[in-house]
Design a protein around this motif. Structure first.
Motif, PDB file in Angstrom:
ATOM      1  N   ALA A   1      58.851  30.330 -10.525  1.00 46.33           N
ATOM      2  CA  ALA A   1      58.405  28.960 -10.250  1.00 46.33           C
ATOM      3  C   ALA A   1      58.775  28.010 -11.389  1.00 46.33           C
ATOM      4  O   ALA A   1      59.193  26.872 -11.150  1.00 46.33           O
ATOM      5  CB  ALA A   1      56.895  28.945 -10.015  1.00 46.33           C
ATOM      6  N   LEU A   2      58.646  28.471 -12.628  1.00 50.69           N
ATOM      7  CA  LEU A   2      59.009  27.632 -13.779  1.00 50.69           C
ATOM      8  C   LEU A   2      60.505  27.364 -13.817  1.00 50.69           C
ATOM      9  O   LEU A   2      60.943  26.279 -14.182  1.00 50.69           O
ATOM     10  CB  LEU A   2      58.559  28.299 -15.077  1.00 50.69           C
ATOM     11  CG  LEU A   2      57.062  28.208 -15.396  1.00 50.69           C
ATOM     12  CD1 LEU A   2      56.729  29.104 -16.586  1.00 50.69           C
ATOM     13  CD2 LEU A   2      56.653  26.775 -15.683  1.00 50.69           C
ATOM     14  N   GLY A   3      61.285  28.354 -13.427  1.00 46.54           N
ATOM     15  CA  GLY A   3      62.733  28.165 -13.406  1.00 46.54           C
ATOM     16  C   GLY A   3      63.182  27.254 -12.274  1.00 46.54           C
ATOM     17  O   GLY A   3      64.128  26.473 -12.427  1.00 46.54           O
ATOM     18  N   ARG A   4      62.487  27.327 -11.132  1.00 45.06           N
ATOM     19  CA  ARG A   4      62.870  26.524  -9.970  1.00 45.06           C
ATOM     20  C   ARG A   4      62.488  25.060 -10.137  1.00 45.06           C
ATOM     21  O   ARG A   4      63.192  24.164  -9.689  1.00 45.06           O
ATOM     22  CB  ARG A   4      62.194  27.091  -8.715  1.00 45.06           C
ATOM     23  CG  ARG A   4      62.571  26.386  -7.419  1.00 45.06           C
ATOM     24  CD  ARG A   4      61.991  27.119  -6.229  1.00 45.06           C
ATOM     25  NE  ARG A   4      60.540  27.173  -6.298  1.00 45.06           N
ATOM     26  CZ  ARG A   4      59.731  26.252  -5.760  1.00 45.06           C
ATOM     27  NH1 ARG A   4      60.244  25.206  -5.154  1.00 45.06           N
ATOM     28  NH2 ARG A   4      58.426  26.381  -5.841  1.00 45.06           N
TER      29      ARG A   4
ATOM     30  N   ALA B   1      48.416  33.298 -13.077  1.00 49.25           N
ATOM     31  CA  ALA B   1      47.805  33.513 -11.763  1.00 49.25           C
ATOM     32  C   ALA B   1      47.975  32.307 -10.841  1.00 49.25           C
ATOM     33  O   ALA B   1      48.485  32.435  -9.721  1.00 49.25           O
ATOM     34  CB  ALA B   1      46.330  33.863 -11.934  1.00 49.25           C
ATOM     35  N   ARG B   2      47.567  31.124 -11.292  1.00 50.12           N
ATOM     36  CA  ARG B   2      47.579  29.980 -10.371  1.00 50.12           C
ATOM     37  C   ARG B   2      48.985  29.469 -10.097  1.00 50.12           C
ATOM     38  O   ARG B   2      49.289  29.047  -8.982  1.00 50.12           O
ATOM     39  CB  ARG B   2      46.673  28.874 -10.900  1.00 50.12           C
ATOM     40  CG  ARG B   2      45.222  29.333 -10.934  1.00 50.12           C
ATOM     41  CD  ARG B   2      44.241  28.232 -11.261  1.00 50.12           C
ATOM     42  NE  ARG B   2      42.918  28.817 -11.497  1.00 50.12           N
ATOM     43  CZ  ARG B   2      41.831  28.128 -11.799  1.00 50.12           C
ATOM     44  NH1 ARG B   2      41.910  26.804 -11.915  1.00 50.12           N
ATOM     45  NH2 ARG B   2      40.681  28.729 -11.991  1.00 50.12           N
ATOM     46  N   LEU B   3      49.837  29.509 -11.107  1.00 46.34           N
ATOM     47  CA  LEU B   3      51.220  29.111 -10.882  1.00 46.34           C
ATOM     48  C   LEU B   3      51.891  30.060  -9.889  1.00 46.34           C
ATOM     49  O   LEU B   3      52.609  29.628  -8.978  1.00 46.34           O
ATOM     50  CB  LEU B   3      51.982  29.093 -12.209  1.00 46.34           C
ATOM     51  CG  LEU B   3      53.450  28.671 -12.154  1.00 46.34           C
ATOM     52  CD1 LEU B   3      53.606  27.296 -11.537  1.00 46.34           C
ATOM     53  CD2 LEU B   3      54.063  28.695 -13.552  1.00 46.34           C
ATOM     54  N   ALA B   4      51.641  31.363 -10.032  1.00 44.71           N
ATOM     55  CA  ALA B   4      52.235  32.340  -9.122  1.00 44.71           C
ATOM     56  C   ALA B   4      51.678  32.197  -7.711  1.00 44.71           C
ATOM     57  O   ALA B   4      52.431  32.192  -6.732  1.00 44.71           O
ATOM     58  CB  ALA B   4      51.974  33.753  -9.645  1.00 44.71           C
ATOM     59  N   LEU B   5      50.353  32.080  -7.577  1.00 43.74           N
ATOM     60  CA  LEU B   5      49.756  31.942  -6.251  1.00 43.74           C
ATOM     61  C   LEU B   5      50.187  30.632  -5.594  1.00 43.74           C
ATOM     62  O   LEU B   5      50.328  30.560  -4.374  1.00 43.74           O
ATOM     63  CB  LEU B   5      48.235  32.024  -6.346  1.00 43.74           C
ATOM     64  CG  LEU B   5      47.681  33.415  -6.677  1.00 43.74           C
ATOM     65  CD1 LEU B   5      46.195  33.341  -6.990  1.00 43.74           C
ATOM     66  CD2 LEU B   5      47.923  34.384  -5.521  1.00 43.74           C
ATOM     67  N   GLY B   6      50.385  29.581  -6.413  1.00 44.57           N
ATOM     68  CA  GLY B   6      50.911  28.343  -5.859  1.00 44.57           C
ATOM     69  C   GLY B   6      52.317  28.523  -5.323  1.00 44.57           C
ATOM     70  O   GLY B   6      52.661  28.016  -4.255  1.00 44.57           O
ATOM     71  N   ALA B   7      53.152  29.268  -6.050  1.00 49.07           N
ATOM     72  CA  ALA B   7      54.511  29.544  -5.587  1.00 49.07           C
ATOM     73  C   ALA B   7      54.505  30.378  -4.313  1.00 49.07           C
ATOM     74  O   ALA B   7      55.378  30.229  -3.448  1.00 49.07           O
ATOM     75  CB  ALA B   7      55.300  30.258  -6.682  1.00 49.07           C
ATOM     76  N   MET B   8      53.507  31.255  -4.183  1.00 47.10           N
ATOM     77  CA  MET B   8      53.365  32.066  -2.973  1.00 47.10           C
ATOM     78  C   MET B   8      52.708  31.301  -1.822  1.00 47.10           C
ATOM     79  O   MET B   8      52.608  31.816  -0.719  1.00 47.10           O
ATOM     80  CB  MET B   8      52.496  33.300  -3.267  1.00 47.10           C
ATOM     81  CG  MET B   8      53.024  34.246  -4.298  1.00 47.10           C
ATOM     82  SD  MET B   8      51.786  35.542  -4.641  1.00 47.10           S
ATOM     83  CE  MET B   8      52.510  36.368  -6.052  1.00 47.10           C
ATOM     84  N   GLN B   9      52.241  30.079  -2.104  1.00 45.90           N
ATOM     85  CA  GLN B   9      51.447  29.293  -1.159  1.00 45.90           C
ATOM     86  C   GLN B   9      50.202  30.064  -0.723  1.00 45.90           C
ATOM     87  O   GLN B   9      49.857  30.151   0.466  1.00 45.90           O
ATOM     88  CB  GLN B   9      52.275  28.866   0.047  1.00 45.90           C
ATOM     89  CG  GLN B   9      53.172  27.670  -0.242  1.00 45.90           C
ATOM     90  CD  GLN B   9      52.359  26.443  -0.705  1.00 45.90           C
ATOM     91  OE1 GLN B   9      51.623  25.846   0.063  1.00 45.90           O
ATOM     92  NE2 GLN B   9      52.492  26.083  -1.974  1.00 45.90           N
TER      93      GLN B   9
ATOM     94  N   GLN C   1      59.349  29.340 -21.686  1.00 49.94           N
ATOM     95  CA  GLN C   1      59.506  28.257 -20.725  1.00 49.94           C
ATOM     96  C   GLN C   1      58.905  26.929 -21.176  1.00 49.94           C
ATOM     97  O   GLN C   1      59.453  25.870 -20.873  1.00 49.94           O
ATOM     98  CB  GLN C   1      58.850  28.669 -19.386  1.00 49.94           C
ATOM     99  CG  GLN C   1      59.532  29.833 -18.698  1.00 49.94           C
ATOM    100  CD  GLN C   1      60.844  29.419 -18.044  1.00 49.94           C
ATOM    101  OE1 GLN C   1      61.244  28.275 -18.100  1.00 49.94           O
ATOM    102  NE2 GLN C   1      61.536  30.383 -17.452  1.00 49.94           N
ATOM    103  N   LEU C   2      57.754  26.955 -21.865  1.00 52.13           N
ATOM    104  CA  LEU C   2      57.040  25.701 -22.128  1.00 52.13           C
ATOM    105  C   LEU C   2      56.913  25.335 -23.596  1.00 52.13           C
ATOM    106  O   LEU C   2      56.802  24.156 -23.932  1.00 52.13           O
ATOM    107  CB  LEU C   2      55.627  25.785 -21.508  1.00 52.13           C
ATOM    108  CG  LEU C   2      55.582  25.962 -19.987  1.00 52.13           C
ATOM    109  CD1 LEU C   2      54.142  26.132 -19.528  1.00 52.13           C
ATOM    110  CD2 LEU C   2      56.224  24.787 -19.275  1.00 52.13           C
TER     111      LEU C   2
END
Length: 472
Positions: free
Chosen positions: A40-43, A242-250, A415-416
C-alpha cells in the motif's frame, strides 16, 4: 517422574497445540499485514510538500466540518480552537460542541472570540440530547459553537453532524492536535474516488516528549517514560501495519476516534454514532460496512499513512490499564452486536478478514495467551508436556512478537522516515524487544479485565486524567 494417564497427556498436548496454533495464526496474519502495508505504501506514496498537496487537491476538495466535542476544557479551549482555525484547507468550518460542561468552557470561548447567540437551522437526522444554543460571529465565519445538554462524546458528535452543512465531517478528540495540512492529506481518497469513499482514517502519533507551540508540534522528541515509548511501538503496529494493511484489503473495521473523516450523508443513513457503547468509533465503521454490503453498492473505507494527528498517551500504569480495558470492552461490544457478519459470505472480505482479525486478536487472543502463560509452563513442570512444546510456546510468545515489532520499524524507516535520528530508532528497537518481557503480559491482563467488564455489562469510561502537553 509421575506416570500420568494417557488422557492427561492427551489433554495437555491439545491445550499446548491450541495456544501455540493460535499464536502462530496471529503471527501469520501479522506477516500478511506487513506485506500488504508495504504494498500500500508503494502504491500510494505519501506526498511530502504541503504546497504540492494544495495544488493537487484544493480546487476539487469538498467542504468539511471539523467537529470538536468539548467537556470541561476551559483551560485549553481557546488554544485548541485557534489551532483548528489555522488549518490549511480551502473550505471548512470548525464546530465546537460544548457537551454540558460544568466549568466555564462555553463562557470562555464565547467571550474570547466575541460570539453571540444566533438562530441557525439544523436538521434532526440523528439522535442526541437537546441543543440549548448556537453561537457565532460574522467576523469568524468558520467558527460555530453549539451548546447542548450532556450526553457523552458520541452524543456531542451527533449534534455536530446535525448542525454541519458540509458533505464531509471530521471527528476529533478534544485533546487532538492536527497537522496544518491534515485535512488536505485526509481528503485525498475523497477526491480520487468521490462516489465510493465513505470514510478515511489517518495515522495517530504520540506527542509525549515533543515540544508544542501554539497548538502545533514544533520539535519531535521521544518521551523518557517507558510506557509512552512502548506505546509508540504499539501505535506503529496498529496504524502503520494493521490498519494500513486492512485498508488496502478493504476490510478496515475501526477508524480512531482521535481523527477520522466521514461522508456525512452515509453516516446519517446508518443513524450516526451509537449510544450506550464505549466503542462508538469502531461500531460506526461496522455499520457503514453492513449497510453498503447489504445494498450491494461499491464503496471504500480507506486509511492514509501520513502523520496527521498528535495525541497524548497515558504515562501511568493505572490510567493506561483503564484505557486498554475500555478498548477491549468496546471491541467485544461491537463484535458480538454484529456477530452475524463473521465469516458470512454476504459481507465479503469484511466478514472474513475484518471480523476474522477481531476474532483472532481481540476476542480469542488475550484469553488464549493468558491461558498459555499459566498452563504451558505448569504442564511442562509437571511432566505432562515435552520440552519441545515449551520451546514452541516461548518462540511464539517472544521471538515472533519481537520479529513483528522490529519489522514494522524497518518498514517505517524505509518508507516514511518519521524518526530521522539513528538514536531514536535504536531506542525504539530496544523497546520493541523489551516490551515482550513483562509489558505484553500485563497488557493481556488488562484485556482480560476488559473481558470481565464486558461480561458484567459495565458501562462508562473511568477516570482518564492527563498530564497535558508540554507547551512553550
Amino acid at each position: 517422574m509421575i506416570d500420568w494417564p494417557g488422557w492427561a497427556l492427551w489433554s495437555a498436548q491439545w491445550i499446548a497445540i491450541l495456544v501455540i496454533g493460535t499464536g502462530l495464526l496471529q503471527t501469520l496474519f501479522y506477516i500478511v499485514q506487513l506485506v500488504f502495508a508495504g504494498f500500500a505504501l508503494g502504491r500510494r506514496p505519501p506526498i511530502d510538500r504541503a504546497s504540492l498537496l494544495w495544488r493537487r487537491y484544493a480546487d476539487e476538495a469538498p467542504g468539511m466540518a471539523v467537529l470538536a466535542p468539548a467537556f470541561n476544557e476551559e483551560v485549553t479551549i481557546v488554544e485548541s480552537v485557534n489551532s483548528l482555525l489555522a488549518l490549511h484547507y480551502p473550505d471548512f468550518e470548525v464546530i465546537v460542541i460544548n457537551d454540558g460542561s460544568k466549568d466555564g468552557t462555553l463562557e470562555r470561548v464565547v467571550s474570547h472570540f466575541g460570539l453571540s447567540r444566533v438562530h441557525r437551522y439544523h436538521d434532526h437526522a440523528v439522535r442526541h440530547q437537546p441543543i440549548r444554543g448556537i453561537y457565532a460571529s460574522p467576523r469568524l465565519p468558520r467558527l460555530l459553537v453549539v451548546d447542548k445538554e450532556n450526553g457523552g462524546k458520541s452524543d456531542a458528535l451527533n449534534a455536530g453532524i446535525n448542525v454541519a452543512r458540509a458533505p464531509l465531517f471530521v471527528s476529533i478528540d478534544a485533546d487532538s492536535l492536527l497537522e496544518p495540512d491534515a485535512l488536505l492529506r485526509a481528503v485525498r481518497p475523497f477526491v480520487e474516488e468521490p462516489r465510493k469513499t465513505l470514510a478515511v482514517g489517518g495515522t495517530i502519533r504520540i506527542a509525549n516528549g515533543s515540544r508544542i507551540e501554539a497548538g502545533h508540534v514544533t520539535d519531535i522528541k521521544l518521551p523518557r517514560n517507558f510506557l509512552a515509548l512502548v506505546q509508540i511501538v504499539e501505535y506503529l503496529r496498529a496504524f502503520l501495519m494493521a490498519r494500513l494493511a486492512l485498508g488496502a484489503m478493504q476490510a478496515l473495521t475501526v477508524i480512531s476516534g482521535a481523527f477520522g473523516v466521514f461522508q456525512r450523508r452515509a453516516v446519517v443513513e446508518v443513524g450516526g454514532y451509537s449510544h450506550g457503547t464505549v466503542g462508538e468509533d469502531m461500531e460506526l465503521v461496522i455499520k457503514l460496512h453492513r449497510l453498503y454490503r447489504e445494498r450491494g453498492e461499491p464503496y471504500r473505507i480507506d486509511f492514509i499513512p501520513e502523520p496527521v494527528c498528535w495525541t497524548e498517551v497515558p504515562e501511568d500504569l493505572t490510567i493506561l490499564g483503564r484505557q486498554r480495558a475500555r478498548w477491549q470492552r468496546g471491541a467485544l461490544e461491537t463484535f458480538f452486536k454484529h456477530k452475524d457478519m463473521l465469516f458470512n459470505p454476504r459481507y465479503g472480505r469484511v466478514g472474513f478478514l475484518g471480523f476474522g482479525h477481531i476474532l483472532l486478536v481481540d476476542v480469542l487472543g488475550p484469553l488464549v495467551e493468558v491461558l498459555g502463560y499459566v498452563l504451558v509452563p505448569l504442564l511442562w513442570a509437571l511432566g505432562l508436556l515435552s520440552f519441545d512444546y515449551l520451546l514452541a510456546f516461548l518462540a511464539v510468545t517472544f521471538t515472533f512478537g519481537i520479529f513483528v515489532s522490529v519489522a514494522t520499524l524497518i518498514l517505517e524507516e524505509v518508507q516514511l522516515r518519521r524518526f530521522p535520528k539513528a538514536r531514536d530508532l535504536a531506542i525504539l528497537t530496544a523497546v520493541s524487544v523489551a516490551e515482550n518481557f513483562g509489558y505484553r503480559q500485563v497488557a493481556n491482563l488488562w484485556r482480560i479485565r476488559g473481558w470481565w467488564q464486558f461480561l458484567r455489562k459495565q458501562q462508562g469510561w473511568g477516570q482518564m486524567s492527563r498530564k497535558g502537553f508540554a507547551r512553550s
